[in-house]
Design a protein around this motif. Structure first.
Motif, PDB file in Angstrom:
ATOM      1  N   LEU A 278       0.408  -1.438   0.156  1.00 30.92           N
ATOM      2  CA  LEU A 278       0.252  -0.123  -0.044  1.00 30.92           C
ATOM      3  C   LEU A 278       1.352   1.241   0.284  1.00 30.92           C
ATOM      4  O   LEU A 278       0.721   1.923  -0.590  1.00 30.92           O
ATOM      5  CB  LEU A 278      -0.781  -0.001   1.283  1.00 30.92           C
ATOM      6  N   ASN A 279       1.700   1.647   1.114  1.00 32.84           N
ATOM      7  CA  ASN A 279       2.151   2.723   0.926  1.00 32.84           C
ATOM      8  C   ASN A 279       3.627   3.206  -0.083  1.00 32.84           C
ATOM      9  O   ASN A 279       3.378   4.042  -0.780  1.00 32.84           O
ATOM     10  CB  ASN A 279       3.454   2.461   2.522  1.00 32.84           C
ATOM     11  N   PRO A 280       4.051   1.776  -0.779  1.00 38.11           N
ATOM     12  CA  PRO A 280       4.957   2.533  -1.821  1.00 38.11           C
ATOM     13  C   PRO A 280       3.845   2.825  -2.864  1.00 38.11           C
ATOM     14  O   PRO A 280       4.193   3.909  -3.648  1.00 38.11           O
ATOM     15  CB  PRO A 280       5.302   0.835  -2.289  1.00 38.11           C
ATOM     16  N   LEU A 281       2.428   2.321  -3.491  1.00 34.53           N
ATOM     17  CA  LEU A 281       2.090   2.026  -4.699  1.00 34.53           C
ATOM     18  C   LEU A 281       1.266   4.035  -4.270  1.00 34.53           C
ATOM     19  O   LEU A 281       1.542   4.639  -4.736  1.00 34.53           O
ATOM     20  CB  LEU A 281       0.995   1.062  -4.470  1.00 34.53           C
ATOM     21  N   LEU A 282       1.264   3.629  -2.866  1.00 37.42           N
ATOM     22  CA  LEU A 282      -0.019   4.966  -2.568  1.00 37.42           C
ATOM     23  C   LEU A 282       0.652   6.209  -3.044  1.00 37.42           C
ATOM     24  O   LEU A 282       0.640   7.484  -3.444  1.00 37.42           O
ATOM     25  CB  LEU A 282      -0.483   5.040  -1.515  1.00 37.42           C
ATOM     26  N   GLN A 283       2.330   6.442  -2.674  1.00 39.42           N
ATOM     27  CA  GLN A 283       3.349   7.729  -2.533  1.00 39.42           C
ATOM     28  C   GLN A 283       3.341   7.686  -3.921  1.00 39.42           C
ATOM     29  O   GLN A 283       3.627   8.257  -4.540  1.00 39.42           O
ATOM     30  CB  GLN A 283       4.570   6.616  -1.967  1.00 39.42           C
ATOM     31  N   GLN A 284       3.731   6.676  -4.780  1.00 35.29           N
ATOM     32  CA  GLN A 284       3.584   7.239  -6.116  1.00 35.29           C
ATOM     33  C   GLN A 284       2.604   8.276  -6.900  1.00 35.29           C
ATOM     34  O   GLN A 284       2.687   8.322  -7.805  1.00 35.29           O
ATOM     35  CB  GLN A 284       3.702   5.680  -6.808  1.00 35.29           C
ATOM     36  N   ILE A 285       0.928   6.808  -6.396  1.00 34.01           N
ATOM     37  CA  ILE A 285      -0.496   7.413  -6.535  1.00 34.01           C
ATOM     38  C   ILE A 285      -0.304   9.550  -6.817  1.00 34.01           C
ATOM     39  O   ILE A 285      -0.945   9.932  -7.176  1.00 34.01           O
ATOM     40  CB  ILE A 285      -1.307   6.623  -6.489  1.00 34.01           C
ATOM     41  N   VAL A 286      -0.312   9.280  -5.375  1.00 34.36           N
ATOM     42  CA  VAL A 286      -0.635  10.732  -5.266  1.00 34.36           C
ATOM     43  C   VAL A 286       0.448  12.177  -5.726  1.00 34.36           C
ATOM     44  O   VAL A 286      -0.011  13.341  -5.887  1.00 34.36           O
ATOM     45  CB  VAL A 286      -0.869  11.084  -3.065  1.00 34.36           C
ATOM     46  N   LYS A 287       1.681  11.502  -5.940  1.00 31.85           N
ATOM     47  CA  LYS A 287       2.498  12.387  -6.594  1.00 31.85           C
ATOM     48  C   LYS A 287       1.802  12.698  -8.256  1.00 31.85           C
ATOM     49  O   LYS A 287       2.770  13.329  -9.235  1.00 31.85           O
ATOM     50  CB  LYS A 287       3.731  12.367  -6.938  1.00 31.85           C
TER      51      LYS A 287
ATOM     52  N   PHE B 211      -3.654  14.250 -11.090  1.00 35.27           N
ATOM     53  CA  PHE B 211      -5.328  13.549 -10.929  1.00 35.27           C
ATOM     54  C   PHE B 211      -5.191  13.951  -9.697  1.00 35.27           C
ATOM     55  O   PHE B 211      -5.901  14.593  -8.977  1.00 35.27           O
ATOM     56  CB  PHE B 211      -5.262  12.295 -11.166  1.00 35.27           C
ATOM     57  N   PHE B 212      -4.310  13.378  -8.781  1.00 40.11           N
ATOM     58  CA  PHE B 212      -3.831  13.041  -7.276  1.00 40.11           C
ATOM     59  C   PHE B 212      -3.582  14.476  -6.528  1.00 40.11           C
ATOM     60  O   PHE B 212      -4.022  14.654  -4.994  1.00 40.11           O
ATOM     61  CB  PHE B 212      -3.964  11.873  -6.762  1.00 40.11           C
TER      62      PHE B 212
ATOM     63  N   GLU C  75       1.781  10.143 -18.158  1.00 39.45           N
ATOM     64  CA  GLU C  75       1.091  11.129 -17.156  1.00 39.45           C
ATOM     65  C   GLU C  75      -0.446  10.069 -16.407  1.00 39.45           C
ATOM     66  O   GLU C  75       0.081   8.964 -15.593  1.00 39.45           O
ATOM     67  CB  GLU C  75       1.456  11.683 -16.366  1.00 39.45           C
ATOM     68  N   ASP C  76      -1.215  10.269 -16.878  1.00 34.46           N
ATOM     69  CA  ASP C  76      -3.205   9.552 -16.781  1.00 34.46           C
ATOM     70  C   ASP C  76      -2.504   8.273 -17.217  1.00 34.46           C
ATOM     71  O   ASP C  76      -3.107   7.759 -16.469  1.00 34.46           O
ATOM     72  CB  ASP C  76      -3.890   9.883 -17.004  1.00 34.46           C
ATOM     73  N   LEU C  77      -1.973   7.337 -17.605  1.00 38.37           N
ATOM     74  CA  LEU C  77      -1.891   6.534 -18.003  1.00 38.37           C
ATOM     75  C   LEU C  77      -0.948   5.149 -16.872  1.00 38.37           C
ATOM     76  O   LEU C  77      -1.528   4.537 -16.318  1.00 38.37           O
ATOM     77  CB  LEU C  77      -0.654   5.527 -19.597  1.00 38.37           C
ATOM     78  N   ASN C  78      -0.243   6.198 -16.478  1.00 37.35           N
ATOM     79  CA  ASN C  78       0.726   5.900 -15.031  1.00 37.35           C
ATOM     80  C   ASN C  78       0.015   5.555 -14.248  1.00 37.35           C
ATOM     81  O   ASN C  78      -0.734   4.707 -12.793  1.00 37.35           O
ATOM     82  CB  ASN C  78       1.380   6.606 -14.837  1.00 37.35           C
TER      83      ASN C  78
END
Ligand code: FAD
Length: 395
Positions: free
Chosen positions: A28-37, A40-41, A260-263
């Motif tokens: 969770l933490n590794p994924l979320l840390q990437q997603i929020v950057k 969109f987020f 970035e949106d695809l990622n």
């Protein structure tokens, strides 16, 4: 004694503490840390300058760090901007902290919400449709950390929030539904305190920031319930995200940055379908057990009203950055409640569940904040206990 202090199943949830720490650290933490950057987020639409409906403004902010700094204009996704006729005057770009990169962008309009519904959330007090007063904040430039906001103003907010909690309804605190609101708020409060402890201004003269483990111990660790409520809130929000997996997987993450949106989309897919997460903790919280019995529907309505009041109180937080994160996280909790307590994808009015773009942004950023707090408590808790705890042992 450095062994795990919290054992067994997290109260009212379906996974144990050790598993939560493991899946948080590994997935969770590794994924979320990437997603929020991703764009969109990282942009949150918020009305920061609303009048407090309850008390006159008496903000008690000591530091300039209280102010919110927004995204530099050139960083702003093209699709978020008004298409024409909206030339910014230099007055619009004045930054509250005087930093050029901290300009407030007021050029956003409804186009931002392309593909997203403006649907009401019965759990929150938001008025998202009033675009003229909305601004976009780059959350990455405004981390939730120590701001110096304290004293009677901060205390009054927390007091009001806790007054709205379930114990007003049921002093015995026996039944699960009646405790849930209290536990969610307390978990969020713990998380805010953990972020203050994780990023504290240690020396104002030299502007030195660092960890404050004594604060972590004094405000959170010495009260085992506050740690338990943090884990509970994390699992509750996680469950809402996994429950809305189909919806979130197909959501429109377009910000005009194709790569970035695809990622963003791929990382969200990974988060929603991670095998390790699904096998270790398939259902972090069982919402089906809630609001059963004769008084269930009425109880839920009451809880909804209380949560809406809590949401309204956020406009009274007297420090801009705290208000930003307070509003975001309460919206995130309201979104989790909306997802979990809609039947078979239908909301209370029978309509298919729809989320606003801002709700999704708040939900995922809240999950990330909770994930950071759980990680910090897990990693630094034992040292803080050793240094500052008088009583060492199980809760
Ligand atoms: P507080 O944290 O103010 O707590 C007040 C009382 O609530 C405590 O005495 C205790 O009785 C009870 N309590 C405390 N924690 C819990 C819990 N987890 N569960 C149940 N009861 C509890 N300050 C910052 O520096 N940065 C921020 O980003 C920030 N964001 C904030 C957001 C909001 C919405 C609010 C209301 C305040 C925010 N603050 C922030 C202020 C911060 O939360 C504290 O109020 C402040 O640091 C003073 O702390 P305190 O020690 O007086 O206790």
């Amino acid at each position: 004694q450095d062994g795990p202090k919290y054992h067994g199943i997290v109260e009212d949830c379906c996974c144990d503490y050790e598993t939560v720490d493991r899946i948080n650290e590994e997935v969770l933490n590794p994924l979320l840390q990437q997603i929020v950057k991703y764009p969109f987020f990282r942009y949150f639409k918020v009305k920061l300058w609303c009048d407090c409906p309850f008390w006159p403004d008496d903000g008690m902010c000591r530091l300039r760090d209280c102010s919110v700094c927004e995204c530099p204009e050139n960083e702003f996704p093209e699709t978020f901007r008004k298409p024409s006729g909206s030339v910014l005057s230099s007055d619009d770009l004045v930054c509250q902290e005087g930093k050029p990169e901290a300009t407030v962008d007021r050029t956003i309009d409804a186009k931002t919400f392309k593909g997203w519904m403006e649907v009401d959330n019965p759990w929150t007090n938001d008025d998202e449709t009033d675009n003229a007063e909305m601004t976009y904040v780059n959350l990455q430039l405004n981390p939730e950390r120590y701001t110096g906001y304290s004293g009677p103003s901060a205390r009054r907010i927390w007091d009001a929030v806790y007054l709205e909690n379930c114990q007003k309804l049921d002093p015995s605190g026996e039944c699960q539904e009646r405790r849930i609101l209290y536990k969610l708020i307390s978990g969020l409060h713990s998380s805010i305190s953990v972020h203050i402890a994780a990023e504290y201004l240690l020396d104002e003269k030299t502007n030195t920031w660092g960890q404050n483990l004594s604060l972590l111990y004094d405000r959170v660790l010495r009260y085992p319930d506050r740690v338990r409520n943090l884990y509970f809130t994390f699992l509750f929000v996680l469950r809402s995200v996994t429950k809305a997996a189909d919806y979130l997987e197909q959501a429109d993450y377009d910000t005009g940055n194709p790569v970035e949106d695809l990622n963003t989309q791929l990382l969200m897919k990974k988060l929603l379908h991670d095998h390790k997460l699904q096998t270790a903790c398939p259902k972090p919280f069982d919402e089906a057990k809630m609001w059963k019995g004769q008084s269930g529907p009425e109880l839920m309505k009451q809880t909804q009203r209380q949560f809406r009041n809590i949401s309204a109180v956020m406009d009274c937080v007297g420090c801009e950055k705290c208000r930003l994160w307070g509003k975001l996280q309460i919206l995130g909790l309201g979104t989790a409640l909306k997802i979990l307590f809609s039947e078979n994808g239908q909301d209370q009015s029978g309509l298919r569940l729809q989320l606003q773009r801002n709700e999704v942004i708040a939900l995922i950023n809240l999950l990330n904040r909770l994930s950071e707090s759980v990680k910090f408590v897990h990693e630094m808790g034992p040292s803080a206990e050793r240094m500052f705890g008088k009583i060492i042992g199980g809760p």
